[in-house]
Enzyme design. Structure first.
Site, PDB file in Angstrom:
ATOM      1  N   TRP A 176       1.605   5.591  -1.451  1.00 57.11           N
ATOM      2  CA  TRP A 176       1.296   6.843  -2.483  1.00 57.11           C
ATOM      3  C   TRP A 176       2.595   6.889  -3.353  1.00 57.11           C
ATOM      4  O   TRP A 176       3.258   7.951  -3.454  1.00 57.11           O
ATOM      5  CB  TRP A 176       1.151   7.968  -1.742  1.00 57.11           C
ATOM      6  CG  TRP A 176      -0.331   8.203  -1.375  1.00 57.11           C
ATOM      7  CD1 TRP A 176      -1.086   7.509  -0.309  1.00 57.11           C
ATOM      8  CD2 TRP A 176      -1.209   9.383  -1.825  1.00 57.11           C
ATOM      9  NE1 TRP A 176      -2.461   8.029  -0.450  1.00 57.11           N
ATOM     10  CE2 TRP A 176      -2.276   9.088  -1.314  1.00 57.11           C
ATOM     11  CE3 TRP A 176      -1.054  10.472  -2.863  1.00 57.11           C
ATOM     12  CZ2 TRP A 176      -3.505  10.104  -1.493  1.00 57.11           C
ATOM     13  CZ3 TRP A 176      -2.203  11.076  -3.370  1.00 57.11           C
ATOM     14  CH2 TRP A 176      -3.141  10.973  -2.710  1.00 57.11           C
ATOM     15  N   TYR A 228       0.629  -1.192   0.034  1.00 53.93           N
ATOM     16  CA  TYR A 228      -0.042   0.152   0.113  1.00 53.93           C
ATOM     17  C   TYR A 228       0.713   1.296   0.175  1.00 53.93           C
ATOM     18  O   TYR A 228       1.994   1.224   0.493  1.00 53.93           O
ATOM     19  CB  TYR A 228      -0.867   0.016   1.272  1.00 53.93           C
ATOM     20  CG  TYR A 228      -1.709   1.301   1.429  1.00 53.93           C
ATOM     21  CD1 TYR A 228      -2.917   1.466   0.623  1.00 53.93           C
ATOM     22  CD2 TYR A 228      -1.411   2.401   2.243  1.00 53.93           C
ATOM     23  CE1 TYR A 228      -3.879   2.671   0.973  1.00 53.93           C
ATOM     24  CE2 TYR A 228      -2.122   3.479   2.267  1.00 53.93           C
ATOM     25  CZ  TYR A 228      -3.271   3.516   1.491  1.00 53.93           C
ATOM     26  OH  TYR A 228      -3.952   4.722   1.778  1.00 53.93           O
TER      27      TYR A 228
HETATM   28  N1  LIG Z   1      -0.489   8.513  12.449  1.00 57.27           N
HETATM   29  C1  LIG Z   1      -0.972   8.648  11.458  1.00 57.27           C
HETATM   30  N2  LIG Z   1      -0.564   7.642  10.393  1.00 57.27           N
HETATM   31  C2  LIG Z   1      -1.044   7.719   9.091  1.00 57.27           C
HETATM   32  C3  LIG Z   1      -2.067   8.654   8.968  1.00 57.27           C
HETATM   33  C4  LIG Z   1      -2.286   9.670   9.715  1.00 57.27           C
HETATM   34  O1  LIG Z   1      -3.184  10.576   9.666  1.00 57.27           O
HETATM   35  N3  LIG Z   1      -1.802   9.454  11.031  1.00 57.27           N
HETATM   36  N4  LIG Z   1      -2.419   8.551   7.572  1.00 57.27           N
HETATM   37  C5  LIG Z   1      -2.459   7.297   6.945  1.00 57.27           C
HETATM   38  C6  LIG Z   1      -2.934   7.630   5.536  1.00 57.27           C
HETATM   39  S1  LIG Z   1      -4.346   8.461   5.085  1.00 57.27           S
HETATM   40  C7  LIG Z   1      -1.975   7.396   4.309  1.00 57.27           C
HETATM   41  S2  LIG Z   1      -2.604   7.400   2.688  1.00 57.27           S
HETATM   42  C8  LIG Z   1      -0.872   6.556   4.492  1.00 57.27           C
HETATM   43  C9  LIG Z   1       0.371   6.964   3.572  1.00 57.27           C
HETATM   44  O2  LIG Z   1       1.280   6.250   3.691  1.00 57.27           O
HETATM   45  P1  LIG Z   1       2.301   6.214   2.311  1.00 57.27           P
HETATM   46  O3  LIG Z   1       1.565   6.193   1.110  1.00 57.27           O
HETATM   47  O4  LIG Z   1       3.032   4.589   2.485  1.00 57.27           O
HETATM   48  O5  LIG Z   1       3.297   6.903   2.689  1.00 57.27           O
HETATM   49  P2  LIG Z   1       4.156   7.890   1.635  1.00 57.27           P
HETATM   50  O6  LIG Z   1       5.404   8.544   2.403  1.00 57.27           O
HETATM   51  O7  LIG Z   1       3.762   8.638   0.542  1.00 57.27           O
HETATM   52  O8  LIG Z   1       4.898   6.646   0.916  1.00 57.27           O
HETATM   53  C10 LIG Z   1       5.155   6.472  -0.273  1.00 57.27           C
HETATM   54  C11 LIG Z   1       6.627   5.893  -0.746  1.00 57.27           C
HETATM   55  O9  LIG Z   1       6.433   5.461  -2.167  1.00 57.27           O
HETATM   56  C12 LIG Z   1       7.645   5.974  -2.760  1.00 57.27           C
HETATM   57  N5  LIG Z   1       7.695   6.221  -4.076  1.00 57.27           N
HETATM   58  C13 LIG Z   1       7.553   7.509  -4.560  1.00 57.27           C
HETATM   59  N6  LIG Z   1       7.619   7.161  -5.720  1.00 57.27           N
HETATM   60  C14 LIG Z   1       7.837   6.142  -6.139  1.00 57.27           C
HETATM   61  C15 LIG Z   1       7.654   5.517  -7.506  1.00 57.27           C
HETATM   62  O10 LIG Z   1       7.509   5.771  -8.580  1.00 57.27           O
HETATM   63  N7  LIG Z   1       8.130   4.149  -7.449  1.00 57.27           N
HETATM   64  C16 LIG Z   1       8.103   3.643  -6.123  1.00 57.27           C
HETATM   65  N8  LIG Z   1       8.414   1.973  -6.297  1.00 57.27           N
HETATM   66  N9  LIG Z   1       8.310   4.095  -4.974  1.00 57.27           N
HETATM   67  C17 LIG Z   1       7.768   5.344  -5.068  1.00 57.27           C
HETATM   68  C18 LIG Z   1       8.161   7.139  -1.685  1.00 57.27           C
HETATM   69  O11 LIG Z   1       9.625   7.366  -1.778  1.00 57.27           O
HETATM   70  C19 LIG Z   1       7.684   6.688  -0.475  1.00 57.27           C
HETATM   71  O12 LIG Z   1       8.622   5.917   0.511  1.00 57.27           O
HETATM   72  O13 LIG Z   1      -0.146   6.956   6.060  1.00 57.27           O
HETATM   73  C20 LIG Z   1      -1.182   6.435   6.689  1.00 57.27           C
HETATM   74  N10 LIG Z   1      -0.537   6.793   8.272  1.00 57.27           N
HETATM   75  N1  LIG Z   2      -0.469  18.472   2.598  1.00 61.59           N
HETATM   76  C1  LIG Z   2      -0.860  17.174   2.293  1.00 61.59           C
HETATM   77  N2  LIG Z   2      -2.220  16.747   1.936  1.00 61.59           N
HETATM   78  C2  LIG Z   2      -2.720  15.670   2.107  1.00 61.59           C
HETATM   79  C3  LIG Z   2      -1.786  14.532   2.464  1.00 61.59           C
HETATM   80  C4  LIG Z   2      -0.558  14.893   2.899  1.00 61.59           C
HETATM   81  O1  LIG Z   2       0.171  13.857   3.319  1.00 61.59           O
HETATM   82  N3  LIG Z   2      -0.023  16.241   2.912  1.00 61.59           N
HETATM   83  N4  LIG Z   2      -2.410  13.444   2.443  1.00 61.59           N
HETATM   84  C5  LIG Z   2      -3.585  13.135   1.700  1.00 61.59           C
HETATM   85  C6  LIG Z   2      -4.242  11.889   1.980  1.00 61.59           C
HETATM   86  S1  LIG Z   2      -3.649  10.390   1.650  1.00 61.59           S
HETATM   87  C7  LIG Z   2      -5.411  11.653   2.849  1.00 61.59           C
HETATM   88  S2  LIG Z   2      -5.971  10.630   3.345  1.00 61.59           S
HETATM   89  C8  LIG Z   2      -5.874  13.300   3.120  1.00 61.59           C
HETATM   90  C9  LIG Z   2      -6.424  12.979   4.782  1.00 61.59           C
HETATM   91  O2  LIG Z   2      -7.196  13.981   4.995  1.00 61.59           O
HETATM   92  P1  LIG Z   2      -7.903  14.130   6.640  1.00 61.59           P
HETATM   93  O3  LIG Z   2      -8.224  12.525   6.863  1.00 61.59           O
HETATM   94  O4  LIG Z   2      -9.003  14.837   6.632  1.00 61.59           O
HETATM   95  O5  LIG Z   2      -6.945  14.643   7.291  1.00 61.59           O
HETATM   96  P2  LIG Z   2      -6.050  14.604   8.764  1.00 61.59           P
HETATM   97  O6  LIG Z   2      -4.859  15.524   8.893  1.00 61.59           O
HETATM   98  O7  LIG Z   2      -6.017  13.308   9.229  1.00 61.59           O
HETATM   99  O8  LIG Z   2      -7.057  15.222   9.758  1.00 61.59           O
HETATM  100  C10 LIG Z   2      -7.931  16.608   9.468  1.00 61.59           C
HETATM  101  C11 LIG Z   2      -8.209  17.295  10.581  1.00 61.59           C
HETATM  102  O9  LIG Z   2      -8.797  16.626  11.627  1.00 61.59           O
HETATM  103  C12 LIG Z   2      -8.411  17.208  12.747  1.00 61.59           C
HETATM  104  N5  LIG Z   2      -8.847  16.001  14.048  1.00 61.59           N
HETATM  105  C13 LIG Z   2      -8.159  15.159  14.457  1.00 61.59           C
HETATM  106  N6  LIG Z   2      -8.894  14.154  15.284  1.00 61.59           N
HETATM  107  C14 LIG Z   2      -9.839  14.899  15.397  1.00 61.59           C
HETATM  108  C15 LIG Z   2     -11.200  14.555  16.134  1.00 61.59           C
HETATM  109  O10 LIG Z   2     -11.171  13.562  16.863  1.00 61.59           O
HETATM  110  N7  LIG Z   2     -12.310  15.431  16.090  1.00 61.59           N
HETATM  111  C16 LIG Z   2     -12.188  16.455  15.253  1.00 61.59           C
HETATM  112  N8  LIG Z   2     -13.291  17.271  15.010  1.00 61.59           N
HETATM  113  N9  LIG Z   2     -11.266  16.786  14.346  1.00 61.59           N
HETATM  114  C17 LIG Z   2     -10.093  16.051  14.319  1.00 61.59           C
HETATM  115  C18 LIG Z   2      -7.033  17.425  12.650  1.00 61.59           C
HETATM  116  O11 LIG Z   2      -6.575  18.243  13.720  1.00 61.59           O
HETATM  117  C19 LIG Z   2      -7.039  17.814  11.200  1.00 61.59           C
HETATM  118  O12 LIG Z   2      -6.956  19.216  11.345  1.00 61.59           O
HETATM  119  O13 LIG Z   2      -5.208  14.275   3.213  1.00 61.59           O
HETATM  120  C20 LIG Z   2      -4.623  14.225   1.883  1.00 61.59           C
HETATM  121  N10 LIG Z   2      -3.750  15.569   1.637  1.00 61.59           N
HETATM  122 MO   LIG Z   3      -4.472   8.733   2.731  1.00 59.41          MO
END
Ligand SMILES: Nc1nc2c(c(=O)[nH]1)N[C@H]1C(S)=C(S)[C@@H](COP(=O)(O)OP(=O)(O)OC[C@H]3O[C@@H](n4cnc5c(=O)[nH]c(N)nc54)[C@H](O)[C@@H]3O)O[C@H]1N2
Ligand SMILES: Nc1nc2c(c(=O)[nH]1)N[C@H]1C(S)=C(S)[C@@H](COP(=O)(O)OP(=O)(O)OC[C@H]3O[C@@H](n4cnc5c(=O)[nH]c(N)nc54)[C@H](O)[C@@H]3O)O[C@H]1N2
Ligand SMILES: [Mo]
Length: 816
Positions: A140, A138
């Site tokens: 990005w 899994y």
């Molecule tokens: N505590 C906490 N943990 C979270 C979250 C949170 O809100 N709080 N959010 C969760 C969510 S919503 C998500 S989506 C995940 C994200 O988790 P990931 O998607 O695993 O995070 P990334 O850092 O985007 O990792 C992508 C990896 O792909 C590599 N990459 C980039 N381009 C390429 C390519 O072309 N080829 C290959 N082979 N690799 C490439 C990058 O170097 C990087 O290491 O994290 C989750 N974890």
């Molecule tokens: N710049 C940037 N943008 C991104 C990403 C990134 O890595 N960087 N990741 C992308 C991805 S994969 C995803 S899934 C989306 C995630 O998008 P979201 O899931 O909406 O993002 P989060 O940052 O986890 O949380 C959004 C807000 O929720 C608040 N929050 C946390 N816990 C609680 C709670 O219990 N109650 C309330 N009311 N608020 C709470 C946090 O303070 C934060 O401001 O964003 C996408 N956009």
């Molecule tokens: Mo995500």
């Protein structure tokens, strides 16, 4: 509004976007188009080196992340060659797996590494079958409809015997299961347009939603068209026509941009708030009785819960006030405002990335139904406005492009490995909910509940990860390191020495977008255009495009032709584009020939969809609920789901109910008195770009910042810039203090994605000196229904760190 002044401090330093035609061309330089998850770009190449990138002109809000593209391309953390862990090279699948993270890496040739991978996959298929190989990989990875490493990995493994997959995402683990149950559609249902909101909405309620921050990125390439809508909303705010209310323990980037009223709720208690709002709507007669009768089912069951008939507890504002920390008066006022004005609710996905996350969106849909504004101008709710940089923007008349597929599963022919087997379904049925990775590795044979089914954990011998960083994204790092010691073989394919690369046996260097040919859409919702990703520079070191890496492995199995279907990267781009051309004809668009498109580098759709700026979600359903039934069993909004209730889950009973979270301020202890939230970072995409110059923009004392309320800082003797030791029941990290009343008292905030840098690599329980928040979080499913991750649920302690500041090692190469 100057588009590059969009967010003070956010878009700073990004220079004006050039039109390609006006680009200055030096003799030894060229310009090519490329793209990333944060925008479409034009890259300048001088003497074979990437020197600069600029946003393309149709990007409405180029983010600061563009500034990191060159830096990431040549960073010291690039994996330049294939590597194998020393112990693994010697003893292969019998190696000491506790040495992962500790051993030296040995550089090997591509020929040698491909042979090892071939032998290991073949051995596992032969001795244990496809259920011993995990490819649920899994993450990005970069942009490109061909170079999708996860699809390519599955395509290669399909041709060589099959694998165990994952289902769902970390983003939308709970909402993706709940929305179809309640609303009969997926959570990306087409949303009411931002233009319509700017015109008609009077109260915009953000719940755990920071869309101005999170829409910087897109799963495809963002054109950031939603920012055009945000500007219109902001103008309505300025004119006094619209008020934005943000329910969030944190005052967010969006709150500052929209000048929102920030109600600092106790984390993980939003369901209690919304249930009490439903109670108040009911008690005061302010709810839309007609809407509930005509368009929903199961209200009585929910009513018995909030009135206390079923359990003796009235869920009134007084009850919710004690749980949420919001006064009774404020809950009542908010409810009345929402009932008496045109109200749009935008929940973020944070609401469902917490314990019992299913309930957050169920409550939003229920509350919205009681308000009765669904299907009307400016009213209702949208589940994914923050999800990418184009949702809610006015659509153009355009087409998308197909991508590479996982292909047909084939049985591995034990013994020869040759292409003599019959096509046959060999997919494993043991796919796990994606965040069950550690539990699966640690408990083979165990069975868990998931959305009305049972999932049995496979006994995994080989993990192949491509294009994700599990050692960032998964919760409870120390448990994970233990789990990572179970398989015999771990392969990681990434451009960088991430923690996931460091914890692997075999590391394969993938290259980034600017080093390969590919194609993508720009703006999956806005349909802004198509872009050619052109190879501007040679792959750095001996890195290769994911497509080429998997082609060579398929070749080892004698299945190269089946894998490539005779096409190279540009051949696939042309093949995909020509399918888009066919779709375009049906829409009256004449796309240029592939060669002309490729030469120019992009194509912009310019015709706006008629009425698109006034699109209202669920309008047809509301106009005629018989003719336009929802996709739920009843055809209506299911406030109560008989189907879910029939599963008999004690942690998800089939309607919006407040369950006490595993950890929250309501059960805080002296040892762990603060609630930790871990939102998405402003200037990174998760862990991506942490290894670039942008680190200088946000790091404190070389660590990931932790936001601390001034009162808590005072009680702990912490001041701005201090090193802070943050601990939970699961581990310890160091962060840099930012003392701010943006964050609620007793809540601390550390963004996800700081690179894991343990003091003793590979050692369970070692402190991360750089601030990887997932050392602290809980690895538990939301409930038996969706089994999503619960990142936003954790209690921690903070202390001023007084020892010598440990050195950051993770941005240098590992031992070789
Ligand atoms: N505590 C906490 N943990 C979270 C979250 C949170 O809100 N709080 N959010 C969760 C969510 S919503 C998500 S989506 C995940 C994200 O988790 P990931 O998607 O695993 O995070 P990334 O850092 O985007 O990792 C992508 C990896 O792909 C590599 N990459 C980039 N381009 C390429 C390519 O072309 N080829 C290959 N082979 N690799 C490439 C990058 O170097 C990087 O290491 O994290 C989750 N974890
Ligand atoms: N710049 C940037 N943008 C991104 C990403 C990134 O890595 N960087 N990741 C992308 C991805 S994969 C995803 S899934 C989306 C995630 O998008 P979201 O899931 O909406 O993002 P989060 O940052 O986890 O949380 C959004 C807000 O929720 C608040 N929050 C946390 N816990 C609680 C709670 O219990 N109650 C309330 N009311 N608020 C709470 C946090 O303070 C934060 O401001 O964003 C996408 N956009
Ligand atoms: Mo995500």
């Amino acid at each position: 509004m100057q588009r590059r002044n969009f967010l003070k401090g956010m878009a700073l330093g990004v220079t004006a976007a050039p039109m390609l035609s006006s680009a200055k061309i030096l003799s030894n330089s060229k310009k090519v188009t490329t793209a990333t998850h944060w925008g479409p770009l034009e890259a300048t190449i001088e003497d074979g080196k990437l020197t600069e990138v600029e946003p393309l002109s149709f990007d409405s809000n180029p983010p600061l992340m563009n500034k990191a593209v060159r830096s990431r391309t040549y960073d010291e953390t690039r994996v330049l060659y294939p590597y194998v862990r020393e112990g693994f090279l010697k003893d292969r699948h019998k190696s000491d797996t506790t040495m992962r993270g500790k051993d030296k890496f040995v550089r090997v040739s591509w020929e040698k590494v491909n042979q090892i991978i071939y032998e290991e996959i073949a051995r596992c298929q032969r001795d244990f079958g496809p259920e011993s190989i995990y490819a649920g990989s899994y993450g990005w990875f970069g942009i490109g409809n061909l170079n999708n490493p996860q699809t390519l990995l599955k395509r290669m493994l399909n041709l060589t015997g099959g694998f165990v997959d994952s289902k769902g995402t970390y983003s939308t683990g709970a909402i993706s299961v709940v929305t179809p149950i309640v609303m009969g559609t997926n959570h990306y249902f087409r949303h009411t347009s931002l233009d319509n909101i700017a015109k008609h909405t009077q109260t915009l309620v953000l719940i755990g939603c920071d869309l101005v921050r999170t829409t910087q990125i897109n799963w495809d390439v963002p054109a950031h068209k939603s920012y055009d809508g945000f500007v219109k909303i902001k103008n309505s705010v300025k004119e006094g026509k619209l008020k934005v209310i943000s329910i969030n323990p944190l005052r967010t980037d969006s709150d500052k941009f929209f000048d929102a009223k920030n109600i600092k709720i106790i984390p993980n208690t939003d369901v209690a708030l919304m249930v009490a709002m439903c109670y108040h709507l009911y008690e005061t007669g302010l709810y839309d009785k007609n809407f509930i009768e005509r368009y929903t089912v199961g209200f009585d069951k929910f009513k018995d819960y909030f009135t206390g008939k079923s359990d003796g507890v009235k869920k009134d504002p007084a009850w919710a006030s004690k749980i949420t920390g919001i006064s009774e008066k404020e809950i009542k006022e908010l409810t009345q405002t929402m009932a008496k004005t045109t109200t749009m609710i935008m929940p973020g996905w944070s609401l469902q990335r917490q314990d019992h996350g299913e309930m957050g969106n169920w409550a939003v849909f229920t509350l919205t139904a009681m308000l009765g504004q669904i299907g009307k101008n400016g009213g209702g709710c949208g589940a994914s406005y923050h999800g990418d940089g184009n949702v809610g923007s006015t659509e153009r008349v355009g087409v998308s492009i197909p991508g590479i597929t996982v292909g047909k599963p084939m049985t591995y022919n034990a013994g020869t490995g040759n292409d003599t087997s019959s096509f046959e379904q060999s997919f494993s049925n043991k796919a796990i909910p994606v965040a069950k990775i550690s539990d699966m590795l640690l408990n083979p044979g165990k069975s868990i509940d998931y959305n009305g089914t049972k999932v049995e954990f496979a006994d995994i011998k080989l993990i192949y990860w491509a294009g994700g960083n599990p050692m960032h994204h998964h919760q409870d790092r120390n448990k994970m390191i233990k789990a990572w010691q179970k398989p015999e073989v771990i392969i990681n394919q990434d451009p960088y020495w991430t923690a996931s690369s460091r914890m692997a046996d075999i590391v394969l260097p993938a290259c980034t977008e600017i080093e390969r040919d590919d194609i993508s859409v720009v703006g999956s919702e806005s349909k802004t255009g198509l872009i050619a990703l052109k190879k501007g520079i040679e792959p750095v070191g001996e890195s290769k495009a994911d497509y080429d890496i998997f082609t060579d492995i398929a070749d080892k199995f004698g299945r190269k032709d089946l894998f490539t279907e005779g096409r190279d990267a540009k051949g696939w781009a042309k093949y995909f584009y020509e399918q888009a051309m066919e779709q375009a004809v049906a829409k009256g668009i004449e796309l240029p020939k592939f060669e002309a498109f490729w030469e120019k580098g992009y194509y912009e759709f310019t015709k706006m969809e008629q009425g698109g700026d006034d699109y209202v979600a669920f309008k047809e359903f509301v106009e005629d609920p018989i003719e336009n039934q929802l996709g739920t069993p009843s055809g209506r909004i299911e406030i109560f789901s008989k189907k879910v209730a029939s599963y008999g889950y004690d942690d998800c009973e089939g309607y919006a109910k407040f369950y006490e979270p595993a950890e929250w301020l309501g059960n805080a202890t002296k040892d762990f008195p603060y609630h930790l939230i871990s939102p998405h970072p402003r200037h990174r995409l998760h862990s991506q770009l942490n290894n670039t110059i942008l680190r200088k923009v946000y790091e404190v004392n070389e660590r990931e910042p932790i936001l601390i309320n001034p009162e808590n800082a005072k009680e702990k003797g912490i001041v701005d810039g201090d090193l802070v030791l943050v601990s939970s029941k699961r581990g310890k990290i160091l962060c840099g203090a930012v003392v701010t009343d943006d964050v609620r008292k007793d809540v601390v905030c550390v963004a996800e994605g700081a690179w894991y840098d343990p003091q003793d690599p590979g050692e369970i329980g070692s402190m991360c000196v750089h601030g990887d928040v997932n050392v602290l979080t809980i690895d538990k499913g939301t409930s038996k229904l969706a089994q999503g991750n619960i990142s936003h649920t954790a209690l921690v302690n903070i202390e001023k760190f007084t020892g010598t500041a440990p050195k950051i090692k993770v941005f240098s190469k590992p031992k070789m």
